[in-house]
Design a protein around this motif. Structure first.
Motif, PDB file in Angstrom:
ATOM      1  N   THR A 182       8.305  27.968  88.440  1.00  0.00           N
ATOM      2  CA  THR A 182       7.789  26.789  89.118  1.00  0.00           C
ATOM      3  C   THR A 182       7.740  27.043  90.615  1.00  0.00           C
ATOM      4  O   THR A 182       8.714  27.495  91.208  1.00  0.00           O
ATOM      5  N   PRO A 183       6.586  26.788  91.258  1.00  0.00           N
ATOM      6  CA  PRO A 183       6.495  26.984  92.714  1.00  0.00           C
ATOM      7  C   PRO A 183       7.554  26.173  93.433  1.00  0.00           C
ATOM      8  O   PRO A 183       7.896  25.057  93.032  1.00  0.00           O
TER       9      PRO A 183
ATOM     10  N   ARG B 289      -2.037  22.610 103.017  1.00  0.00           N
ATOM     11  CA  ARG B 289      -3.184  23.407 103.439  1.00  0.00           C
ATOM     12  C   ARG B 289      -3.344  24.595 102.501  1.00  0.00           C
ATOM     13  O   ARG B 289      -2.431  24.947 101.774  1.00  0.00           O
ATOM     14  N   PRO B 290      -4.506  25.241 102.502  1.00  0.00           N
ATOM     15  CA  PRO B 290      -4.706  26.388 101.614  1.00  0.00           C
ATOM     16  C   PRO B 290      -3.671  27.488 101.822  1.00  0.00           C
ATOM     17  O   PRO B 290      -3.121  27.668 102.905  1.00  0.00           O
ATOM     18  N   VAL B 291      -3.443  28.241 100.762  1.00  0.00           N
ATOM     19  CA  VAL B 291      -2.490  29.356 100.776  1.00  0.00           C
ATOM     20  C   VAL B 291      -3.250  30.632 101.111  1.00  0.00           C
ATOM     21  O   VAL B 291      -4.191  31.013 100.408  1.00  0.00           O
ATOM     22  N   VAL B 292      -2.829  31.296 102.178  1.00  0.00           N
ATOM     23  CA  VAL B 292      -3.498  32.502 102.673  1.00  0.00           C
ATOM     24  C   VAL B 292      -2.591  33.708 102.479  1.00  0.00           C
ATOM     25  O   VAL B 292      -1.450  33.716 102.968  1.00  0.00           O
ATOM     26  N   VAL B 293      -3.067  34.722 101.789  1.00  0.00           N
ATOM     27  CA  VAL B 293      -2.398  36.022 101.733  1.00  0.00           C
ATOM     28  C   VAL B 293      -3.039  36.899 102.803  1.00  0.00           C
ATOM     29  O   VAL B 293      -4.256  37.109 102.801  1.00  0.00           O
ATOM     30  N   LEU B 294      -2.224  37.394 103.726  1.00  0.00           N
ATOM     31  CA  LEU B 294      -2.702  38.161 104.880  1.00  0.00           C
ATOM     32  C   LEU B 294      -2.009  39.514 104.908  1.00  0.00           C
ATOM     33  O   LEU B 294      -0.795  39.599 105.066  1.00  0.00           O
TER      34      LEU B 294
ATOM     35  N   HIS C  48       2.207  33.325  94.060  1.00  0.00           N
ATOM     36  CA  HIS C  48       2.171  32.336  92.975  1.00  0.00           C
ATOM     37  C   HIS C  48       3.543  31.709  92.747  1.00  0.00           C
ATOM     38  O   HIS C  48       3.646  30.497  92.512  1.00  0.00           O
ATOM     39  N   ASP C  49       4.570  32.537  92.797  1.00  0.00           N
ATOM     40  CA  ASP C  49       5.921  32.000  92.585  1.00  0.00           C
ATOM     41  C   ASP C  49       6.281  30.976  93.636  1.00  0.00           C
ATOM     42  O   ASP C  49       6.941  29.969  93.336  1.00  0.00           O
ATOM     43  N   ARG C  50       5.884  31.213  94.886  1.00  0.00           N
ATOM     44  CA  ARG C  50       6.248  30.300  95.961  1.00  0.00           C
ATOM     45  C   ARG C  50       5.300  29.104  96.048  1.00  0.00           C
ATOM     46  O   ARG C  50       5.740  27.963  96.179  1.00  0.00           O
ATOM     47  N   PHE C  51       4.004  29.360  95.977  1.00  0.00           N
ATOM     48  CA  PHE C  51       3.030  28.303  96.283  1.00  0.00           C
ATOM     49  C   PHE C  51       2.134  27.897  95.117  1.00  0.00           C
ATOM     50  O   PHE C  51       1.403  26.923  95.223  1.00  0.00           O
ATOM     51  N   GLY C  52       2.149  28.668  94.042  1.00  0.00           N
ATOM     52  CA  GLY C  52       1.397  28.274  92.862  1.00  0.00           C
ATOM     53  C   GLY C  52      -0.019  28.799  92.784  1.00  0.00           C
ATOM     54  O   GLY C  52      -0.636  28.766  91.716  1.00  0.00           O
ATOM     55  N   GLN C  53      -0.584  29.290  93.889  1.00  0.00           N
ATOM     56  CA  GLN C  53      -1.961  29.774  93.880  1.00  0.00           C
ATOM     57  C   GLN C  53      -2.242  30.567  95.140  1.00  0.00           C
ATOM     58  O   GLN C  53      -1.445  30.562  96.077  1.00  0.00           O
ATOM     59  N   VAL C  54      -3.394  31.234  95.135  1.00  0.00           N
ATOM     60  CA  VAL C  54      -3.903  31.911  96.320  1.00  0.00           C
ATOM     61  C   VAL C  54      -5.295  31.356  96.596  1.00  0.00           C
ATOM     62  O   VAL C  54      -6.190  31.462  95.763  1.00  0.00           O
ATOM     63  N   ASP C  55      -5.469  30.735  97.738  1.00  0.00           N
ATOM     64  CA  ASP C  55      -6.760  30.163  98.110  1.00  0.00           C
ATOM     65  C   ASP C  55      -7.591  31.121  98.952  1.00  0.00           C
ATOM     66  O   ASP C  55      -8.824  31.107  98.875  1.00  0.00           O
ATOM     67  N   VAL C  56      -6.914  31.921  99.778  1.00  0.00           N
ATOM     68  CA  VAL C  56      -7.599  32.816 100.709  1.00  0.00           C
ATOM     69  C   VAL C  56      -6.894  34.168 100.703  1.00  0.00           C
ATOM     70  O   VAL C  56      -5.663  34.234 100.736  1.00  0.00           O
TER      71      VAL C  56
ATOM     72  N   GLY D 243     -12.323  29.328  96.738  1.00  0.00           N
ATOM     73  CA  GLY D 243     -11.546  30.436  97.266  1.00  0.00           C
ATOM     74  C   GLY D 243     -12.345  31.167  98.328  1.00  0.00           C
ATOM     75  O   GLY D 243     -13.535  30.907  98.527  1.00  0.00           O
ATOM     76  N   HIS D 244     -11.673  32.081  99.021  1.00  0.00           N
ATOM     77  CA  HIS D 244     -12.330  32.787 100.116  1.00  0.00           C
ATOM     78  C   HIS D 244     -11.698  34.161 100.270  1.00  0.00           C
ATOM     79  O   HIS D 244     -10.478  34.279 100.396  1.00  0.00           O
ATOM     80  N   ILE D 245     -12.522  35.187 100.262  1.00  0.00           N
ATOM     81  CA  ILE D 245     -12.102  36.555 100.566  1.00  0.00           C
ATOM     82  C   ILE D 245     -12.624  36.883 101.959  1.00  0.00           C
ATOM     83  O   ILE D 245     -13.828  36.780 102.221  1.00  0.00           O
ATOM     84  N   VAL D 246     -11.720  37.250 102.866  1.00  0.00           N
ATOM     85  CA  VAL D 246     -12.108  37.629 104.229  1.00  0.00           C
ATOM     86  C   VAL D 246     -11.693  39.079 104.440  1.00  0.00           C
ATOM     87  O   VAL D 246     -10.499  39.402 104.396  1.00  0.00           O
TER      88      VAL D 246
END
Length: 267
Positions: free
Chosen positions: A2-3, A9-14, A81-89, A137-140
């Motif tokens: 469970t997150p 705000r969206p979840v960003v992996v950087l 995913h474990d922390r926030f439940g999803q990846v938006d960016v 979603g968004h890939i940058v």
């Protein structure tokens, strides 16, 4: 699992978040309230950045990551995913360059391709299914003007490839709700350009471009904008592009001597 939190705000992996463009981008996105999953190899620096940007630890997660390693990439996405439940960016920023030609005594000349091209592709493959299912979603991808006007064989190969991947993927995803953007910096201040004797802006110009495309998606943004002229000149008149690159950029970049072989950008 469970997150542990539900960001507003969206979840960003950087990736490449520990220095240079990645660090300044992390600061900019944190200031705008994004939930961040910061990735880089330098664990101490990465954790210190996360604590500085979010002392409560509720919105920012540091995940030491080697983007060239498949298990490490998977662990990064799983941690998000474990922390926030999803990846938006996903912001693919980690990168390396080679100061000399790749044929010099480089024990691993293909590392540039693995970091700059293979890693963004594989990370995108890990997050894209959920984005397509969700319809958003968004890939940058952080490319380079060297992906339009070649300055170094191996580095430019990786950035030309990343540009092609970005535009091709964007067209494959038209109508799905998933955006793909390419940010193409010219020379900006970073560890990668530390030896360049050129007037250049700070990495905040790239950070602002990232924040801008997240608000208003665009296929490609060249920063600083003056470098767009170089890209156009190279396409319209390649021999003039040769002259400009060889006599202005390359010569001035190395006029202090060829010390060291690799330059890094927040890998």
């Amino acid at each position: 699992m469970t997150p542990t939190s539900s960001p507003t705000r969206p979840v960003v992996v950087l990736t490449g978040a520990s220095s240079g463009i990645g660090l300044v981008t992390a600061e900019a996105l944190a200031a705008q309230g994004y939930a961040l999953v910061l990735a880089a190899r330098r664990a101490d620096t990465l954790h210190a950045l996360a604590r500085r940007l979010d002392p409560s630890g509720s919105r920012i997660l540091a995940v030491p990551t080697d983007v060239t390693d498949d298990a490490s990439r998977r662990s990064l996405v799983q941690a998000a995913h474990d922390r926030f439940g999803q990846v938006d960016v996903l912001v693919n920023n980690a990168g390396v360059t080679v100061e000399k030609g790749w044929w010099w005594d480089d024990p691993d000349p293909l590392r540039v391709l693995r970091v700059n091209l293979e890693a963004p592709i594989e990370l995108t493959r890990l997050v894209l299914p959920e984005m397509r299912t969700r319809g958003s979603g968004h890939i940058v991808n952080i490319g380079s003007v060297a992906g339009r006007a070649a300055t170094n064989g191996m580095y430019s190969a990786s950035k030309f490839g990343l540009r092609g991947f970005s535009h091709g993927l964007r067209r494959e995803l038209l109508g799905t709700g998933v955006h793909v953007s390419l940010i193409a910096p010219g020379f900006v201040q970073s560890e990668m350009t530390a030896k360049a004797n050129l007037p250049m802006p700070g990495p905040d110009v790239v950070a602002r471009a990232v924040a801008d495309v997240l608000r208003r998606p665009q296929p490609e943004v060249i920063v600083p904008r003056a470098y767009a002229a170089l890209a156009l000149l190279n396409s319209a008149a390649p021999r003039l592009g040769d002259l400009l690159v060889s006599r202005v950029l390359i010569a001035r970049r190395y006029q202090h001597g060829k010390k060291g072989q690799h330059g890094k950008k927040g890998e």
